[in-house]
Design an enzyme around this catalytic site. Structure first.
Site, PDB file in Angstrom:
ATOM      1  N   ARG A 154       0.815  -1.234   0.000  1.00 21.80           N
ATOM      2  CA  ARG A 154       0.000   0.000   0.000  1.00 21.80           C
ATOM      3  C   ARG A 154       0.843   1.277   0.000  1.00 21.80           C
ATOM      4  NH1 ARG A 154      -2.521  -2.843   4.141  1.00 21.80           N
ATOM      5  NH2 ARG A 154      -4.084  -4.267   3.316  1.00 21.80           N
TER       6      ARG A 154
ATOM      7  N   LYS B 248       1.819  11.065 -12.174  1.00 22.10           N
ATOM      8  CA  LYS B 248       0.948  10.090 -12.836  1.00 22.10           C
ATOM      9  C   LYS B 248       1.727   8.815 -13.088  1.00 22.10           C
ATOM     10  CE  LYS B 248      -2.325  13.037 -15.252  1.00 22.10           C
ATOM     11  NZ  LYS B 248      -2.970  13.251 -16.562  1.00 22.10           N
TER      12      LYS B 248
ATOM     13  N   GLU C  54       7.074  17.433 -26.369  1.00 18.46           N
ATOM     14  CA  GLU C  54       6.503  17.856 -25.085  1.00 18.46           C
ATOM     15  C   GLU C  54       7.117  19.171 -24.609  1.00 18.46           C
ATOM     16  OE1 GLU C  54       4.022  16.318 -23.260  1.00 18.46           O
ATOM     17  OE2 GLU C  54       3.837  14.432 -24.364  1.00 18.46           O
TER      18      GLU C  54
ATOM     19  N   LYS D 253       5.449  22.621 -15.943  1.00 15.85           N
ATOM     20  CA  LYS D 253       4.581  21.526 -15.532  1.00 15.85           C
ATOM     21  C   LYS D 253       4.347  21.559 -14.027  1.00 15.85           C
ATOM     22  CE  LYS D 253       3.338  16.750 -16.042  1.00 15.85           C
ATOM     23  NZ  LYS D 253       3.537  15.462 -16.705  1.00 15.85           N
TER      24      LYS D 253
ATOM     25  N   GLU E 296      -5.823  16.384 -10.653  1.00 17.13           N
ATOM     26  CA  GLU E 296      -6.565  16.588 -11.893  1.00 17.13           C
ATOM     27  C   GLU E 296      -8.055  16.784 -11.609  1.00 17.13           C
ATOM     28  OE1 GLU E 296      -5.589  13.623 -14.776  1.00 17.13           O
ATOM     29  OE2 GLU E 296      -5.540  15.133 -16.344  1.00 17.13           O
TER      30      GLU E 296
ATOM     31  N   ARG F 243      -4.997  21.148 -15.112  1.00 12.47           N
ATOM     32  CA  ARG F 243      -4.052  20.098 -15.469  1.00 12.47           C
ATOM     33  C   ARG F 243      -4.353  19.500 -16.841  1.00 12.47           C
ATOM     34  NH1 ARG F 243      -1.044  15.869 -11.534  1.00 12.47           N
ATOM     35  NH2 ARG F 243      -0.045  14.745 -13.200  1.00 12.47           N
TER      36      ARG F 243
ATOM     37  N   ASN G 123      -2.636  18.257 -21.737  1.00 12.79           N
ATOM     38  CA  ASN G 123      -2.968  17.240 -22.723  1.00 12.79           C
ATOM     39  C   ASN G 123      -3.144  17.800 -24.124  1.00 12.79           C
ATOM     40  OD1 ASN G 123      -2.930  15.010 -20.967  1.00 12.79           O
ATOM     41  ND2 ASN G 123      -4.944  15.572 -20.181  1.00 12.79           N
TER      42      ASN G 123
ATOM     43  N   HIS H 299      -2.987  15.496 -27.081  1.00 13.55           N
ATOM     44  CA  HIS H 299      -2.987  14.111 -26.594  1.00 13.55           C
ATOM     45  C   HIS H 299      -4.233  13.330 -27.002  1.00 13.55           C
ATOM     46  CE1 HIS H 299       0.520  15.351 -24.390  1.00 13.55           C
ATOM     47  NE2 HIS H 299       0.627  14.193 -23.794  1.00 13.55           N
TER      48      HIS H 299
ATOM     49  N   HIS I 293      -3.526  10.160 -28.858  1.00 10.61           N
ATOM     50  CA  HIS I 293      -3.913   8.820 -28.393  1.00 10.61           C
ATOM     51  C   HIS I 293      -4.666   8.077 -29.501  1.00 10.61           C
ATOM     52  CE1 HIS I 293      -3.763   9.436 -23.729  1.00 10.61           C
ATOM     53  NE2 HIS I 293      -2.580   9.356 -24.294  1.00 10.61           N
TER      54      HIS I 293
ATOM     55  N   HIS J 172       5.017   8.047 -28.752  1.00 10.51           N
ATOM     56  CA  HIS J 172       4.036   8.914 -28.101  1.00 10.51           C
ATOM     57  C   HIS J 172       4.264  10.380 -28.475  1.00 10.51           C
ATOM     58  CE1 HIS J 172       1.334  10.480 -25.047  1.00 10.51           C
ATOM     59  NE2 HIS J 172       2.322  11.181 -24.522  1.00 10.51           N
TER      60      HIS J 172
END
Lengths: 365, 365
Positions: free
Chosen positions: A120, A142, A184, A226, A236, A241, A245, A248, A252, A265
């Site tokens: 955990r 993330k 990026e 960032k 988020e 935030r 993207n 993106h 994607h 990517h």
């Protein structure tokens, strides 16, 4: 060596940026709380750099175990995440263990997620070895893995204790991956930092030559941008935030349509950013000249600007599963002006389809 | 209906305790933020209660999908956790979805962990249908799955938005499982609430008859005790929360040695608590009479008090992998006095081995 502090209350941490940080114990050892360290890397990066990191840790009196994953997004799944848990349990590491991620975004995402889940939650440290990972994954927390039905669908928000962005290791990066990282970097200029975009336009030749001083500056300004966004929206929970993207959702869709691994990517994001710019122009928000300027810097960075031949229907289908869509509405990040992105779910459907059909025209001034 | 508020700052949530809560929309609907709900249950519980919960949700205008897992600790693994992700992605649920766990501890642990990981975190709600889950899993936020090399080794801290402890559903619980739940109830008395232990001694006959009023009171007092401990140590960062593990280190060793599923968790904890009491007596902390008193209430609750024939060496081996051990030292929860537990890593090795060898003598006054 430069230092940037990411401000997240009790989860704040420093990013060190500079040459040959891999060999500097003072960047690593003070951030390890227990005596057990699992070094996680992949089959490409480990032979190049793992021994140097292992030496610093062992010289610091720590017990070091290793988990070496196969290289590639295709392995960012549960089966390979489990190799990390196997190594931790085989070594009988406790919840005071620290995981060190040495590699690109995939290694960082998987190691961070493993750290979030092992007993955990245990500490983790990032040593990103690609430009993309240094300017993207090292800030934001993330982490996660892919599911057959969607990218990054399973994961956690997990902040590292420290990040080492060693500019020296970027010398061994293949050109295509280096360019993908620049996508990026350029993104930060486009969404919120026009002066940085102008700086990049001035210094792109030097950056393409991987000049260490320019690289350190580009990484610092990217991470700072960032970090400011993430500090204002760690989990988020608002639109802030989501601005990160830009490109993106289109990207994607390109990655999904072409199969993970065919486009990098960053390449998909680059073309996606130009598609977002094209739609922003159709919405009458930015000028045709702005779009051309974005195309030019992407091309100078060695990035693709023409989407693959995917039908608008297929594009839309792949865009709809994106995490940014709340209760079924398609949300996009567009440019309200150059240097200022916004999130909107009101883009005109007809104009969106026009962008999706633009194809090779996107590559032309 | 009784209500207990678990105080955890912005993660605070209520526990409702009472009869037929499954049918009460006011306990469920106000705690659901989006319009998408995944109901997670197992093959034993779903046929009994899923339709009632589904009706409340559907009547509330929500979209309801289902994931039904096989029943049992043996399925608390990644393969079956993935069934939950499959269902979420097949339904194209967004990060505004809510997961509702309807079942015992396994369903609750897996659903909570899936909620923690899906798109890096969505809401979840617990409807525990066993006594053990109502008094244990409904407070504390511990979620996770097992790894072949250790129980609950992979997981997250994740708080629910609300918990419904419906005393009516306990009527369908097999005797053995009901008794296993009582083990954790008794635990709260032993570690920090002597008046509650005395109350349990007075009312054990009524509790064994599953008297609804007595049950509600026992659940409320158990959850309140756990909530107080958890509020003071949400992420298990000091010794406070470790006190909740009285009997668990011995118990985990029994479960591991016998293979998961042969002893129920609560049964292993019951015998483990008596072993901890025996060692506490050997340490001269509690009296022989105290040990007898603990044995008596466990026996009255229908719980085992004699450990299986496992050698001290094997016991020690299984105890050493327990999460409570920091950097290799064996830490145990013992009774400083009746009603006051402490964490110690200084138990005498010889006395510990004596307890591990006591075997059938533990069952005798």
């Amino acid at each position: 060596m430069q230092k940037l502090e990411v401000q997240l209350g009790e989860r704040s941490y420093p990013i060190f940026i500079g040459e040959s940080l891999l060999d500097r114990p003072e960047c690593l050892l003070p951030y390890i709380r227990g005596r057990q360290v699992l070094l996680v890397s992949n089959e490409t990066v480990a032979p190049l750099y793992a021994e140097r990191v292992r030496k610093v840790l062992a010289d610091g009196g720590l017990t070091v175990a290793e988990a070496i994953l196969p290289d590639g997004e295709a392995y960012k799944d549960w089966q390979h995440l489990n190799l990390i848990f196997d190594a931790l349990l085989a070594a009988r590491f406790s919840r005071k263990a620290t995981l060190v991620a040495l590699g690109g975004g995939v290694v960082g995402d998987m190691t961070g997620f493993a750290a979030a889940c092992y007993q955990r939650g245990v500490d983790f440290i990032q040593i990103p070895t690609t430009l993309l990972a240094q300017v993207d994954s090292s800030v934001g927390g993330k982490t996660g893995i892919n599911h057959p039905l969607g990218k990054n669908m399973i994961g956690a928000f997990m902040q590292p204790r420290v990040v080492l962005a060693d500019t020296t290791v970027l010398r061994s990066l293949p050109d295509r991956e280096y360019s993908a990282g620049l996508a990026e970097v350029i993104k930060y200029g486009l969404i919120r930092d026009l002066p940085f975009l102008e700086w990049l336009e001035r210094h792109m030749d030097g950056l393409m030559a991987r000049d260490p001083a320019l690289l350190a500056e580009a990484i610092l300004r990217s991470c700072r941008n960032k970090a400011e966004v993430v500090a204002a929206d760690e989990l988020e929970q608002n639109d802030l935030r989501a601005l990160l993207n830009l490109g993106h959702t289109f990207g994607h869709a390109i990655e999904t349509a072409m199969g993970y691994g065919s486009w990098l990517h960053g390449e998909a994001v680059a073309t996606g950013m130009l598609m977002a710019a094209d739609l922003s122009w159709r919405e009458n928000w930015i000028s045709h000249q702005d779009v051309a300027r974005i195309r030019t810097i992407l091309v100078r960075s060695g990035l693709p600007v023409v989407p693959p031949p995917v039908s608008p229907d297929e594009f839309l289908r792949h865009m709809a599963v994106d995490k940014k869509n709340i209760d079924g509405r398609l949300r996009l990040v567009l440019l309200r002006q150059l240097g200022r992105a916004v999130v909107t779910d009101e883009a005109d459907r007809g104009r969106l389809v026009a962008t999706l059909m633009a194809g090779e025209h996107l590559g032309q001034a």
